[in-house]
Design a protein around this motif. Structure first.
Motif, mmCIF file in Angstrom:
data_model
loop_
_atom_site.group_PDB
_atom_site.id
_atom_site.type_symbol
_atom_site.label_atom_id
_atom_site.label_comp_id
_atom_site.label_asym_id
_atom_site.label_seq_id
_atom_site.Cartn_x
_atom_site.Cartn_y
_atom_site.Cartn_z
ATOM 1 N N SER A 29 51.447 52.272 42.083
ATOM 2 C CA SER A 29 51.345 50.823 41.862
ATOM 3 C C SER A 29 52.590 50.184 41.258
ATOM 4 N N LEU A 30 53.459 50.972 40.617
ATOM 5 C CA LEU A 30 54.663 50.395 40.021
ATOM 6 C C LEU A 30 55.656 49.975 41.102
ATOM 7 N N PRO A 31 56.351 48.848 40.910
ATOM 8 C CA PRO A 31 57.362 48.448 41.901
ATOM 9 C C PRO A 31 58.541 49.416 41.903
ATOM 10 N N ALA A 32 59.193 49.500 43.032
ATOM 11 C CA ALA A 32 60.350 50.391 43.166
ATOM 12 C C ALA A 32 61.477 49.926 42.258
ATOM 13 N N SER A 33 62.170 50.880 41.668
ATOM 14 C CA SER A 33 63.258 50.571 40.739
ATOM 15 C C SER A 33 64.634 50.855 41.332
ATOM 16 N N GLY A 34 64.658 51.518 42.480
ATOM 17 C CA GLY A 34 65.937 51.947 43.027
ATOM 18 C C GLY A 34 66.374 53.304 42.511
ATOM 19 N N CYS A 35 65.507 53.975 41.737
ATOM 20 C CA CYS A 35 65.810 55.295 41.194
ATOM 21 C C CYS A 35 64.953 56.350 41.890
ATOM 22 N N ALA A 36 65.511 57.542 42.054
ATOM 23 C CA ALA A 36 64.792 58.646 42.692
ATOM 24 C C ALA A 36 65.148 59.952 42.002
ATOM 25 N N LEU A 37 64.165 60.821 41.857
ATOM 26 C CA LEU A 37 64.411 62.150 41.310
ATOM 27 C C LEU A 37 65.046 63.031 42.376
ATOM 28 N N GLN A 38 66.164 63.648 42.029
ATOM 29 C CA GLN A 38 66.829 64.586 42.933
ATOM 30 C C GLN A 38 66.492 66.039 42.570
ATOM 31 N N ARG A 39 66.467 66.310 41.260
ATOM 32 C CA ARG A 39 66.225 67.695 40.829
ATOM 33 C C ARG A 39 65.700 67.699 39.395
ATOM 34 N N LEU A 40 64.664 68.466 39.158
ATOM 35 C CA LEU A 40 64.133 68.690 37.814
ATOM 36 C C LEU A 40 64.362 70.150 37.467
ATOM 37 N N THR A 41 65.094 70.395 36.386
ATOM 38 C CA THR A 41 65.390 71.766 35.972
ATOM 39 C C THR A 41 64.691 72.070 34.662
ATOM 40 N N ILE A 42 63.910 73.142 34.666
ATOM 41 C CA ILE A 42 63.211 73.605 33.465
ATOM 42 C C ILE A 42 63.912 74.859 32.985
ATOM 43 N N ARG A 43 64.502 74.782 31.802
ATOM 44 C CA ARG A 43 65.177 75.947 31.208
ATOM 45 C C ARG A 43 64.268 76.528 30.139
ATOM 46 N N HIS A 44 64.051 77.861 30.213
ATOM 47 C CA HIS A 44 63.047 78.478 29.347
ATOM 48 C C HIS A 44 63.326 79.978 29.241
ATOM 49 N N PRO A 45 63.054 80.582 28.077
ATOM 50 C CA PRO A 45 63.245 82.032 27.960
ATOM 51 C C PRO A 45 62.384 82.826 28.944
ATOM 52 N N GLN A 46 61.253 82.273 29.353
ATOM 53 C CA GLN A 46 60.365 82.950 30.304
ATOM 54 C C GLN A 46 60.367 82.240 31.661
#
Length: 198
Positions: free
Chosen positions: A141-158
């Motif tokens: 429902s939110l209007p477009a902002s012109g932003c897009a996720l390219q990559r989500l990186t999760i850094r973790h010991p496991q």
């Protein structure tokens, strides 16, 4: 399992919004208050049905117990702190201390996976899970902002174990896991200002 949204935590909502707007070059829209946990937020629609949330403790509200997203112990500058997914089988993915908490904000209704102590599952390495009770969640429902996720990186010991645990359900090619001594999240975004990493 579908990536639903990302959350930026901050000591105050004003600080978090100012930081995010400066980084992304866009304006966040009003969100609302979460009476159950004494928090409030502002939102930004992203491409592909995702959204970005800035969340902080609401100084005008109280909470009956620990606040979610680790906000009771959050200190320091604003930063990406949580990633939230909607699995096909919500109950099966209530893992790593999460229990189902019914939530409401305005016309929205949903169930949230939240550990009783308010911490993030696996320190934020494992996604918080939710189940929407609406056909039009904020990502739709939110209007477009012109932003897009390219990559989500999760850094973790496991990292390897987390990736293996989620592999049967999460097939989003934008999500990556990397071994690291401490837990951290980063999101590479395409924005009106160009490529930006949160």
């Amino acid at each position: 399992m579908r990536l639903d949204h990302l959350a930026i935590a901050a000591e105050t909502l004003e600080e978090g919004v100012a930081w995010a707007e400066d980084k992304l070059g866009v304006t966040f829209l009003p969100g609302g208050k979460h009476a159950r946990f004494g928090t409030h937020n502002r939102l930004l629609g992203l491409k592909d049905g995702l959204y970005l949330e800035v969340i902080a403790v609401d100084p005008d509200a109280t909470s009956d117990g620990p606040r979610w997203f680790g906000l009771d112990s959050f200190t320091g500058p604003p930063r990406l702190a949580n990633w939230i997914c909607e699995p096909a089988d919500f109950d099966a993915w209530l893992r790593h201390g999460m229990r189902a908490v019914p939530m409401a904000r305005g016309d929205l209704r949903w169930d949230m996976g939240a550990p009783e102590d308010g911490s993030l599952p696996m320190g934020g390495g494992f996604p918080t899970v939710l189940r929407w009770h609406t056909d039009t969640p904020p990502g739709q429902s939110l209007p477009a902002s012109g932003c897009a996720l390219q990559r989500l990186t999760i850094r973790h010991p496991q990292a390897e174990g987390l990736a293996a645990e989620l592999a049967p359900a999460l097939s989003d090619p934008r999500v990556a896991f990397e071994p690291a001594a401490t837990v951290s999240l980063s999101a590479m975004m395409q924005t009106p200002l160009g490529a930006v990493t949160l």
